[in-house]
Design an enzyme around this catalytic site. Structure first.
Site, PDB file in Angstrom:
ATOM      1  N   ASP A 144       0.863  -1.189   0.000  1.00 30.12           N
ATOM      2  CA  ASP A 144       0.000   0.000   0.000  1.00 30.12           C
ATOM      3  C   ASP A 144       0.891   1.228   0.000  1.00 30.12           C
ATOM      4  O   ASP A 144       2.051   1.181   0.435  1.00 30.12           O
ATOM      5  CB  ASP A 144      -0.913   0.011   1.231  1.00 30.12           C
ATOM      6  N   SER A 145       0.337   2.324  -0.468  1.00 36.50           N
ATOM      7  CA  SER A 145       1.083   3.575  -0.458  1.00 36.50           C
ATOM      8  C   SER A 145       1.297   4.075   0.958  1.00 36.50           C
ATOM      9  O   SER A 145       2.214   4.862   1.212  1.00 36.50           O
ATOM     10  CB  SER A 145       0.346   4.639  -1.275  1.00 36.50           C
ATOM     11  N   CYS A 178      -4.300  -1.319  -2.074  1.00 33.89           N
ATOM     12  CA  CYS A 178      -4.434   0.123  -2.261  1.00 33.89           C
ATOM     13  C   CYS A 178      -5.353   0.334  -3.453  1.00 33.89           C
ATOM     14  O   CYS A 178      -5.083  -0.176  -4.541  1.00 33.89           O
ATOM     15  CB  CYS A 178      -3.059   0.734  -2.533  1.00 33.89           C
ATOM     16  N   GLU A 222      -4.672   9.853   8.504  1.00 31.16           N
ATOM     17  CA  GLU A 222      -3.206   9.807   8.638  1.00 31.16           C
ATOM     18  C   GLU A 222      -2.711  10.766   9.724  1.00 31.16           C
ATOM     19  O   GLU A 222      -1.645  10.553  10.298  1.00 31.16           O
ATOM     20  CB  GLU A 222      -2.548  10.144   7.305  1.00 31.16           C
ATOM     21  N   CYS A 244     -11.464   3.043  -0.250  1.00 28.96           N
ATOM     22  CA  CYS A 244     -10.111   3.367   0.194  1.00 28.96           C
ATOM     23  C   CYS A 244      -9.871   2.616   1.484  1.00 28.96           C
ATOM     24  O   CYS A 244     -10.741   2.568   2.368  1.00 28.96           O
ATOM     25  CB  CYS A 244      -9.953   4.876   0.421  1.00 28.96           C
ATOM     26  N   HIS A 290      -8.116   3.284   3.985  1.00 28.68           N
ATOM     27  CA  HIS A 290      -8.073   4.100   5.203  1.00 28.68           C
ATOM     28  C   HIS A 290      -9.451   4.235   5.852  1.00 28.68           C
ATOM     29  O   HIS A 290      -9.549   4.484   7.053  1.00 28.68           O
ATOM     30  CB  HIS A 290      -7.576   5.515   4.882  1.00 28.68           C
TER      31      HIS A 290
END
Length: 273
Positions: free
Chosen positions: A8-9, A71, A156, A190, A192
């Site tokens: 994943d990024s 991702c 994040e 996503c 996240h």
């Protein structure tokens, strides 16, 4: 060792890893987060492809016969090119899988109105990958997307439980349902976004189903390995997980413990490119 590679990024892919390890704990795993260059969501197709290919090659070099792009942006912007153009040349015996198709496959059983929404990064929405994949499998389903540029930064920066998160989640969910009031299912496009799940549920009508990806990706991987015993036999089964990051390991460990629910994470720093 021949672990399953998870890329994943940033940190979101850890929510996918968490579900995969829960369902398939026996395998070895190698997680790589390109945290120093995250987020990918606002980057061009060319850059996302370049960065993703670098990560895939590194995971191959470290013994992974199978890599999961955990991702959505990488799956949307790089997966098909890597599968069709690069793999036959660099590693024809290895495989790279994404996380969009497994999510698209399940949606036909979940939506009654045949109207679904996708909340994702601007890059994933612009790619129309969800629309294309769902149209292949369920041509009767109408897909409406809503770009959510602030959701990843909220997560994040550890602001996913803040009043600011309420503001942006309510704004984007309202936008989506205003575009198509018949939506009865929303895909969290996503990795996240599961950390925002409480806020998303708070600002979404009860009759609308929310679909995080982790469980569906894990189920799809289990099915893939059953259908491809030649790949399954290559994978080692030591129930271990290694973590790599392009960021400082201490920063990765602190954030990873939130996404993974595991305070024992220890990472090693590498460089890509």
């Amino acid at each position: 060792m021949a672990p399953i590679g998870i890329f994943d990024s940033g940190y979101g892919g850890l929510t996918i890893l968490r579900q995969i390890r829960h369902l398939l704990p026996q395998y070895d795993y190698l997680y790589l987060g390109d945290n120093a260059r995250a987020p990918y969501g606002t980057r061009s197709f060319e850059i996302v492809y370049e960065f993703t290919l670098q990560a895939v090659k590194r995971l191959f070099e470290m013994g992974c016969p199978l890599v999961i792009l955990a991702c959505n942006t990488a799956s949307a912007k790089a997966l098909r090119t890597i599968q069709q153009r690069d793999l036959p040349q660099i590693a024809p015996e290895k495989r790279v899988l994404g996380i969009i198709r497994p999510t698209a496959e399940c949606i036909g059983k979940l939506s009654e109105t045949r109207h679904i929404g996708v909340v994702a990064t601007p890059g994933t929405i612009r790619s129309c990958t969800y629309n294309l994949e769902i149209a292949k499998l369920h041509p009767d389903i109408i897909v409406t997307g809503e770009p959510c540029p602030m959701w990843v930064p909220l997560v994040e920066n550890d602001e996913y439980d803040s009043p600011g998160a309420d503001y942006f989640v309510e704004k984007n969910i309202s936008n989506l349902l205003r575009k198509d009031p018949e939506i009865d299912t929303i895909i969290l496009g996503c990795t996240h976004y599961p950390l925002l799940l409480d806020k998303i549920l708070k600002h979404t009508p009860q009759e609308v189903r929310i679909i995080p990806q982790g469980q569906y990706v894990a189920d799809s991987l289990q099915d893939y390995l059953l259908r491809h015993p030649e790949m399954e036999k290559k994978l080692t089964k030591g129930a271990t997980t290694q973590f790599l990051t392009t960021e400082e390991p201490s920063s990765f460990t602190e954030s990873a413990s939130i996404f993974l629910g595991d305070s024992t994470v220890k990472a090693k720093r590498i460089t890509l490119g």
